[in-house]
Enzyme design. Structure first.
Site, PDB file in Angstrom:
ATOM      1  N   ASP A  36      11.370  10.866  -3.344  1.00  0.00           N
ATOM      2  CA  ASP A  36      10.820  10.085  -2.158  1.00  0.00           C
ATOM      3  C   ASP A  36      11.886   8.838  -2.101  1.00  0.00           C
ATOM      4  OD1 ASP A  36       9.443   9.553  -0.131  1.00  0.00           O
ATOM      5  OD2 ASP A  36       7.620   8.759  -1.244  1.00  0.00           O
TER       6      ASP A  36
ATOM      7  N   LYS B 117      -0.592  -1.569  -9.589  1.00  0.00           N
ATOM      8  CA  LYS B 117      -0.907  -0.434  -8.686  1.00  0.00           C
ATOM      9  C   LYS B 117      -2.237   0.108  -9.079  1.00  0.00           C
ATOM     10  CE  LYS B 117       2.477   2.874  -7.003  1.00  0.00           C
ATOM     11  NZ  LYS B 117       3.482   3.681  -7.260  1.00  0.00           N
TER      12      LYS B 117
ATOM     13  N   LYS C  88       0.691  -1.234   0.007  1.00  0.00           N
ATOM     14  CA  LYS C  88       0.138   0.073   0.096  1.00  0.00           C
ATOM     15  C   LYS C  88       0.977   1.119  -0.057  1.00  0.00           C
ATOM     16  CE  LYS C  88      -4.394   1.134   2.181  1.00  0.00           C
ATOM     17  NZ  LYS C  88      -5.253   1.363   0.973  1.00  0.00           N
TER      18      LYS C  88
END
Ligand SMILES: *[C@@H]1O[C@H](CO)[C@@H](O)[C@H](O)[C@H]1NC(C)=O
Ligand SMILES: *[C@@H]1O[C@H](CO)[C@@H](O)[C@H](O)[C@H]1NC(C)=O
Ligand SMILES: *[C@@H]1O[C@H](CO)[C@@H](O)[C@H](O)[C@H]1NC(C)=O
Ligand SMILES: *[C@@H]1O[C@H](CO)[C@@H](O)[C@H](O)[C@H]1NC(C)=O
Ligand SMILES: *[C@@H]1O[C@H](CO)[C@@H](O)[C@H](O)[C@H]1NC(C)=O
Ligand SMILES: *[C@@H]1O[C@H](CO)[C@@H](O)[C@H](O)[C@H]1NC(C)=O
Ligand SMILES: *[C@@H]1O[C@H](CO)[C@@H](O)[C@H](O)[C@H]1NC(C)=O
Ligand SMILES: *[C@@H]1O[C@H](CO)[C@@H](O)[C@H](O)[C@H]1NC(C)=O
Ligand SMILES: *[C@@H]1O[C@H](CO)[C@@H](O)[C@H](O)[C@H]1NC(C)=O
Length: 887
Positions: free
Chosen positions: A695, A599, A579
């Site tokens: 990220d 996804k 997730k």
């Protein structure tokens, strides 16, 4: 005359009682403006030794006034000199000072503004007005009486080379200002939480346990003003021994640290509290401690906030200062700090000084850089004589005269209207007007503009109103503007000589253009035919599936799936395997049997279609064996999915923490680090424009069945503009624990932010600990590692799962690399290429070990490293912490 007399008196005061002279040499970078003093009147204030300048080089609006004699010297002998005059702004709603900090963009500064009304206008009517820093609200200035002095301080990170301080007339009186000061700060101090975008406004700053100080001290390099404070239930401790304040960047002055408060009743706690009306107010508290007694004693205490622990078992060091502050904001309207004995403490707690800051959210953005640059160029080109200072659009409702902006929540304001009618403009129409792409209204009427009507006006696609009348412009209005005016998309006002009536103004140019247009048209027709034929053929193969038109932007060689196919591939979303911020990831199987990860974009997702598309487009552009490869995507019925290769061993974060799998050896860890570094290096240096991942974290590094690592999740990625700009301004995104502190503060994104995050991943590989260590009080991994490094001891932080089966030099080298990745200044960090070279050396060292007799190796480490991060790290090897005062 008055000044001379005043100087004499003050000189006596200074010589007789206190010595508060800030030496010229420590005023480096200081900006000290005595607002309202006569032009070119520069002087040294004998109270403080600070060199003040008049304000003419910082502002060109407003008028100088002196306060009424009733409040001035000699009737008020204690009045600081800068307050005796002031500048007021009867004209305009917004007037701004422009400060240029020495450190320029990204420098951290303390800015102090001072206001005193002093009945300067004889009206005895107290004005109220607003103070803004750039486009963001700072303070509403209100006076209690004419002699009230309002002082406010803010700790602010400069986002540009200049800082504008603006006074806004809110209709409750004419704004005024008495003094404006800027002091450069060490960038490592007064840090605030990742998630908060704002600046710190001073709430209180106390020198505890002593009331005779002056508040402003020579040895405070930041020129903070400390209010002496004590309470009837406290005793004061004092020493004349010099306190070592060099332990961290906060540098409370020696004189402040030489006094401390301690409870009179030695068994009670030291307590103090404060409250505000705003229950969402966020506070940061900075507590300064140094023991002032050297005896056989153990001073140890716990600090709590509203009965919950803040710092435990603090032991102040004797004659050495240290600073403690909360890493998460204290939120609420009621705050009580209590400092009580703990553990083996056998003497009462102390507190030397405290600073309390409130977070002022700075959420409004400045004008879009494109428009800001363009309008600034227009201002200088035409030497516009209006009060065009500060941000062109902000604060909201206070844009520049003649400028109107569109304020939307998610985007920076853009200029939609420019009215320079009757402004004595000369020369040609400035080309930078063509850069104001959002412009809807342009009024340049009644000036002395010359030259042709430029073609670039055609590029202003949104233009609805254009007035060029009353100028000496030559040539004709471009055809497309005429066309738009005929279809009533544009209201066009031009002088008749600039309009061509049919035929009379056909230029030669047009004739040349026609054949080119004709041939372009035929090429286009041919292309169109080809596309139609191709489509028909394709339909024949895949049936009606590809009816989705919106998918056009994503067309590529990669496969587009229908939603039905996605359901099929994932066996109706049978197995969820992860997730993310984006949605859930499911295991799937293609018709050819290969496994994939699917996804699915969740509809509630905070990220949206834009990010989805961003990711899909990026994935199609980049191919590298260390980047998770892209199989296809689906975008039907508002359901979006991305299909990737399946990575059997999941993500690195869970792999490291999973104690049930076979632990990774040092060699395997290095190979994983090298794989990930290669992926990032490719994004940074192999792609044009470079791609910043934004990220990078262990959860975004995936491992396949052979434990080869690949970088995943480009959802936040953003291509760098391919020009000379080396960084871009964006909203901060990323994950706590990995977020580059410089990016967090400045919002300036460049590759080095990824390098920082990679350094954290490397530490995770070495220590086996997550970036935020939950079972150690949510401490950040750098704070966990820092003290060990300073002591030169790393064996205790190396993941015990590796046993002692590693080459210590190789691990040391890897730690050095992670230190060089996580330096607080991005310019001092390595590049990904350098990181890669370093890691390959680590691997060589580790591999060489295999061929050597292990016991030959004597684990001697290199020079002691110092982590360059928050001051928290430095305080950790001090065995101390403390709390605050009370009543
Ligand atoms: C303020 O007072 C000083 C000293 O008397 C004088 O030189 C200056 O001109 C005055 N300024 C104004 C604006 O009246
Ligand atoms: C102005 O207000 C301050 C603070 O309340 C007070 O100390 C001072 O005496 C007042 N001054 C006058 C002139 O009223
Ligand atoms: C402050 O100074 C006065 C006069 O010098 C002295 O009597 C008093 O004790 C001092 N107070 C403290 C707390 O040192
Ligand atoms: C000190 O405080 C303790 C606990 O509050 C109390 O029991 C004691 O009587 C106090 N001592 C004095 C001298 O006031
Ligand atoms: C210091 O104090 C501890 C306990 O209070 C005592 O055991 C020790 O002997 C003392 N040491 C000296 C040098 O006085
Ligand atoms: C002081 O803090 C430590 C660590 O948080 C805790 O274990 C201890 O119980 C606290 N002591 C007191 C007296 O509150
Ligand atoms: C701006 O002006 C509008 C309308 O005049 C008003 O509703 C709004 O509150 C103002 N915004 C600010 C920030 O003053
Ligand atoms: C302001 O910008 C938004 C978003 O770009 C746009 O939808 C809106 O029409 C604009 N408003 C004006 C008055 O231009
Ligand atoms: C531009 O400003 C002038 C003078 O203030 C005004 O007369 C004119 O109507 C304005 N133009 C537009 C398009 O609003």
């Amino acid at each position: 005359m008055v000044y001379v007399l005043r100087l004499f008196v003050l000189w006596c005061v200074a010589a007789g009682f206190v010595h508060v002279y800030v030496h010229a040499q420590v005023q480096t970078g200081y900006i000290s403006i005595d607002c309202g003093s006569p032009e070119n009147f520069n002087y040294v204030d004998l109270d403080t030794g600070i060199s003040y300048t008049s304000d003419e080089s910082f502002i060109n609006t407003g008028v100088n006034r002196n306060i009424s004699s009733e409040y001035a010297y000699p009737n008020n002998p204690m009045l600081p000199q800068p307050l005796s005059d002031l500048r007021t702004f009867p004209q305009g709603n917004k007037n701004c000072y422009t400060l240029r900090p020495n450190g320029g963009k990204n420098s951290l500064n303390l800015i102090r503004a001072t206001f005193m009304y002093g009945n300067y206008d004889g009206q005895d009517k107290l004005p109220e007005f607003d103070l803004y820093l750039g486009v963001n609200f700072w303070l509403s200035v209100k006076f209690i009486n004419a002699s009230d002095v309002v002082t406010t301080e803010i700790v602010h990170l400069a986002l540009k080379d200049t800082i504008s301080i603006c006074l806004i007339n809110t209709g409750k009186g004419v704004p005024l200002i008495s003094g404006l000061e800027l002091r450069p700060l060490d960038k490592s101090i007064y840090e605030i939480d990742d998630e908060i975008s704002g600046s710190l406004v001073l709430f209180q700053r106390f020198d505890m346990g002593y009331v005779n100080g002056t508040g402003r001290y020579t040895d405070d390099m930041y020129d903070r003003i400390w209010s002496p404070y004590t309470s009837p239930s406290w005793d004061s401790l004092r020493t004349s021994i010099e306190i070592d304040v060099s332990g961290d960047g906060y540098r409370a002055p020696n004189e402040v640290m030489q006094t401390a408060a301690t409870p009179k009743n030695g068994t009670e706690s030291l307590e103090f509290s404060w409250s505000t009306s705003d229950s969402n107010a966020q506070f940061y508290i900075y507590m300064y401690f140094a023991d002032l007694v050297r005896k056989n004693q153990t001073r140890e205490f716990n600090v709590s906030w509203n009965e919950s622990p803040l710092f435990g078992n603090v032991r102040p060091r004797v004659y050495r200062a240290s600073t403690f502050y909360n890493s998460k904001a204290l939120v609420g309207s009621e705050h009580k700090i209590s400092i009580g004995r703990s553990g083996s403490g056998n003497v009462p707690p102390i507190l030397n000084a405290v600073e309390i800051y409130r977070v002022q959210e700075f959420s409004d953005s400045a004008t879009l850089i494109r428009d800001d640059d363009a309008i600034d160029d227009i201002r200088t080109t035409y030497k516009v004589s209006r009060n065009w200072v500060g941000d062109p659009c902000g604060p909201k409702n206070y844009s520049w005269e003649g400028v109107l902006c569109n304020y939307t929540i998610s985007n920076p304001p853009q200029i939609i209207s420019l009215n320079l009618s009757t402004s004595a403009l000369t020369g040609q129409i400035a080309s930078s007007i063509g850069n104001l792409s959002s412009l809807e209204t342009l009024d340049l009427s009644n000036n002395s503009l010359t030259g042709p009507i430029p073609e670039f006006l055609e590029n202003l696609q949104l233009l609805k109103f254009l007035d060029l009348r009353g100028n000496q412009l030559s040539g004709y209005v471009p055809q497309s503007l005429l066309d738009r005016s005929r279809t009533r998309l544009l209201t066009l006002r031009v002088d008749s000589q600039n309009l061509c009536d049919s035929g009379s103004c056909q230029t030669k140019k047009k004739k040349v253009v026609v054949p080119i247009v004709a041939s372009l048209v035929s090429v286009f027709v041919v292309l169109l035919l080809l596309i139609i034929i191709w489509r028909i053929k394709r339909k024949g193969k895949t049936g009606k599936e590809n009816s989705n038109e919106e998918g056009r932007a994503l067309e590529s060689n990669n496969k587009q799936f229908t939603y039905a196919e996605v359901v099929n591939i994932t066996n109706n979303f049978d197995t969820a395997i992860g997730k993310g911020g984006f949605g859930t990831v499911y295991l799937g199987r293609l018709k050819n049997g290969s496994q994939v990860a699917v996804k699915l974009l969740s509809t509630k997702s905070s990220q949206g279609y834009k990010e989805f598309q961003n990711e899909a487009e990026l994935l199609m552009r980049v191919h590298h064996r260390n980047l998770v490869s892209f199989v296809g995507y689906s975008h039907n019925d508002n359901k979006m999915a991305l299909v990737y290769e399946f990575m059997a061993n999941g993500n690195l974060k869970s792999y490291i923490s999973d104690r049930s799998v076979h632990p990774l050896t040092w060699e395997m860890r290095l190979k994983i680090a090298i794989d990930a570094a290669q992926g990032l290096e490719y994004l940074h240096h192999g792609c044009r424009p470079a791609i910043i991942h934004r990220d990078v974290k262990s959860a975004n590094i995936l491992l396949n069945e052979n434990l080869n690592a690949k970088i995943a999740d480009f959802g936040l990625s953003k291509g760098l503009p391919d020009d000379h700009t080396t960084h871009i301004l964006t909203n901060v995104t990323g994950t706590t624990g990995y977020l580059d502190p410089e990016y967090r503060r400045s919002h300036n994104l460049n590759e080095k932010s990824d390098v920082y995050s990679f350094g954290i991943v490397l530490l995770e590989l070495i220590t086996g600990q997550p970036a935020i260590i939950k079972n150690k009080d949510h401490i950040h991994i750098m704070h966990y590692v820092g003290p060990h490094l300073e002591q030169g001891d790393i064996t205790s932080i190396i993941d015990e799962q590796m046993g002692d089966d590693y080459n210590l030099d190789s691990v040391w080298k890897a730690i050095e690399i992670s230190v060089a990745c996580t330096r607080s200044m991005s310019t001092q960090r390595m590049t990904m290429s350098e990181v890669l070279t370093g890691l390959k050396m680590c691997l060589e060292m580790e591999l060489a070990r295999g061929s050597r007799n292990k016991t030959n190796y004597v684990g001697q480490k290199m020079a002691v490293l110092k982590m360059d991060h928050s001051p928290e790290v430095c305080s950790m090897d001090f065995d101390l912490m403390t709390g605050i005062s009370g009543r």
